[in-house]
Design a protein around this motif. Structure first.
Motif, short mmCIF file in Angstrom:
data_model
loop_
_atom_site.label_atom_id
_atom_site.label_comp_id
_atom_site.label_asym_id
_atom_site.label_seq_id
_atom_site.Cartn_x
_atom_site.Cartn_y
_atom_site.Cartn_z
N ALA A 43 0.83 -1.20 0.00
CA ALA A 43 0.00 0.00 0.00
C ALA A 43 0.87 1.25 0.00
N LEU A 44 1.94 1.25 0.78
CA LEU A 44 2.86 2.39 0.81
C LEU A 44 3.53 2.57 -0.54
N LEU A 45 3.93 1.45 -1.16
CA LEU A 45 4.55 1.51 -2.50
C LEU A 45 3.58 2.09 -3.51
N PHE A 46 2.32 1.67 -3.43
CA PHE A 46 1.30 2.19 -4.34
C PHE A 46 1.16 3.71 -4.18
N VAL A 47 1.11 4.18 -2.93
CA VAL A 47 0.97 5.61 -2.66
C VAL A 47 2.18 6.38 -3.19
N VAL A 48 3.38 5.85 -2.96
CA VAL A 48 4.61 6.52 -3.42
C VAL A 48 4.63 6.62 -4.94
N VAL A 49 4.32 5.50 -5.63
CA VAL A 49 4.31 5.51 -7.10
C VAL A 49 3.25 6.48 -7.62
N PHE A 50 2.08 6.48 -6.97
CA PHE A 50 0.99 7.37 -7.39
C PHE A 50 1.41 8.84 -7.26
N ILE A 51 2.04 9.19 -6.14
CA ILE A 51 2.46 10.58 -5.92
C ILE A 51 3.54 10.99 -6.92
N ILE A 52 4.52 10.11 -7.14
CA ILE A 52 5.60 10.43 -8.08
C ILE A 52 5.05 10.64 -9.49
N ASN A 53 4.16 9.73 -9.92
CA ASN A 53 3.57 9.87 -11.25
C ASN A 53 2.74 11.14 -11.38
N SER A 54 2.00 11.49 -10.34
CA SER A 54 1.17 12.69 -10.40
C SER A 54 2.01 13.96 -10.47
N ILE A 55 3.23 13.92 -9.92
CA ILE A 55 4.13 15.08 -9.97
C ILE A 55 4.85 15.17 -11.31
N VAL A 56 5.30 14.02 -11.80
CA VAL A 56 6.14 13.99 -13.00
C VAL A 56 5.30 14.09 -14.28
N LEU A 57 4.13 13.44 -14.28
CA LEU A 57 3.33 13.35 -15.50
C LEU A 57 2.13 14.30 -15.43
#
Length: 344
Positions: A43-57
């Motif tokens: 769940a933490l990995l999902f949140v981290v990936v989601f946040i990074i993608n929302s910032i970068v893309l």
């Protein structure tokens, strides 16, 4: 908070002697144990990936794009659900992509010979169930390793599909299939994703709340002991192979409707991604452990990674490399952690 009680007795010298000392620990919420759960880390990995993608893309958070992103994993996840039960039961099915291809070809033949649209899903489910029965029969009747059997049958199923198709393709499928493969509920939620959520709930209830599920865990932990306790181990294994085949048939119905055709290379290489979803979800490759919740978290995490890579125009081969690395890590990491604990 801890409490303790002591009982004292008087010995012959008149001094008090403690005869019993009991420490009672009250249940307490332990953050460390929660963080130690594989599902929490996912769940933490999902949140981290989601946040990074929302910032970068820039277009990542578009609701329509996010909804369409579920098309990339819904059919695979449908097969990952029964695959999780199989692996918990110490079995595996490498032939699921071949079953899917053969089910798609069977639907194409049935449609070409005038089968009504509603009958095509029955053809897919029946074909998948028969293929699963063949796998289960060979494993249980002749005590063959499932990985060896299904490596052989994946070539058989895909070979049959290729022989029937040749260099041709089945097209022109009915609107019913297109609606379920490409359609939406309320104009935004893909039908495939809703089907996935429904079946995830069904498999979660079966595995975690029923006697059937408890017996699957028992077989995975110790099949010999399970057999001596009265569990029909081979029957459970056979049924699980048949359910896996049937779910591959359902995935074939949805995928064929989504892409609108049946070709020899349909679902090529899917078995690796499906097994990765299951193992990344915390299902032990040695059997006896795992949850449907963990598998769904892994599905969503891989889906977000795939969606982000697609928006970034990164080639699909990179995703294949990522999947391979994740599979190696998730298999090796638990063993390395157990090794460290043993060394201590």
């Amino acid at each position: 908070m801890n409490s303790s009680t002591a009982t004292a007795a008087i010995d012959s010298t008149g001094s008090a002697k403690t005869s019993r000392y009991t420490i009672v620990d009250r249940p307490a919420f332990k953050l460390k144990s929660l963080l130690g759960r594989w599902e929490t880390l996912l769940a933490l990995l999902f949140v981290v990936v989601f946040i990074i993608n929302s910032i970068v893309l820039p277009n990542f958070l578009d609701l329509y794009n996010l909804a369409d992103g579920t098309f990339n994993f819904s059919e695979k996840a449908l097969i990952a659900l029964p695959m999780a039960l199989l692996i918990i039961c110490r079995e595996i099915d490498i032939s699921v992509a071949g079953i899917l291809a053969l089910c798609s070809v069977a639907m194409g033949l049935a449609h070409a010979h005038g089968m009504p649209p509603h009958g095509l899903v029955v053809v897919a489910l029946a074909t998948g169930t028969v293929c699963g029965w063949l796998n289960g029969f060979l494993v249980t009747r002749f005590a063959l390793p499932s990985i060896v059997v299904t490596i052989g049958t994946v070539s058989l199923f895909r070979g049959l599909a290729s022989v029937v198709l040749g260099d041709q393709a089945f097209t022109g499928y009915p609107k019913l299939m297109v609606d379920w493969g490409q359609g939406y509920f309320f104009g935004i939620i893909p039908r495939e994703f809703v089907v996935l959520l429904v079946f995830a709930g069904v498999f979660a209830v079966i595995l975690h709340t029923t006697t059937w599920g408890r017996r699957i865990y028992a077989i995975g932990n110790n099949p010999v002991a399970a057999r001596f306790s009265g569990i029909s181990v081979d029957r459970y294994r056979l049924v699980l192979f048949m359910i896996t085949g049937a779910m591959a048939g359902l995935a074939a119905f949805l995928l064929t409707g989504r892409i609108g055709s049946t070709r020899p290379n349909i679902a090529m290489g899917w078995e690796l991604e499906i097994i990765t979803m299951v193992i990344l979800g915390g299902v032990s490759i040695a059997g006896g452990a795992g949850t449907i919740g963990g598998v769904m978290l892994a599905v969503m995490t891989l889906g977000i990674v795939t969606y982000g890579l697609a928006l970034a125009n990164i080639p699909g081969i990179i995703m294949t490399i990522v999947v391979g690395i994740l599979l190696l890590i998730t298999i090796a990491l638990p063993r390395l952690m157990r090794g460290k604990k043993t060394a201590k």
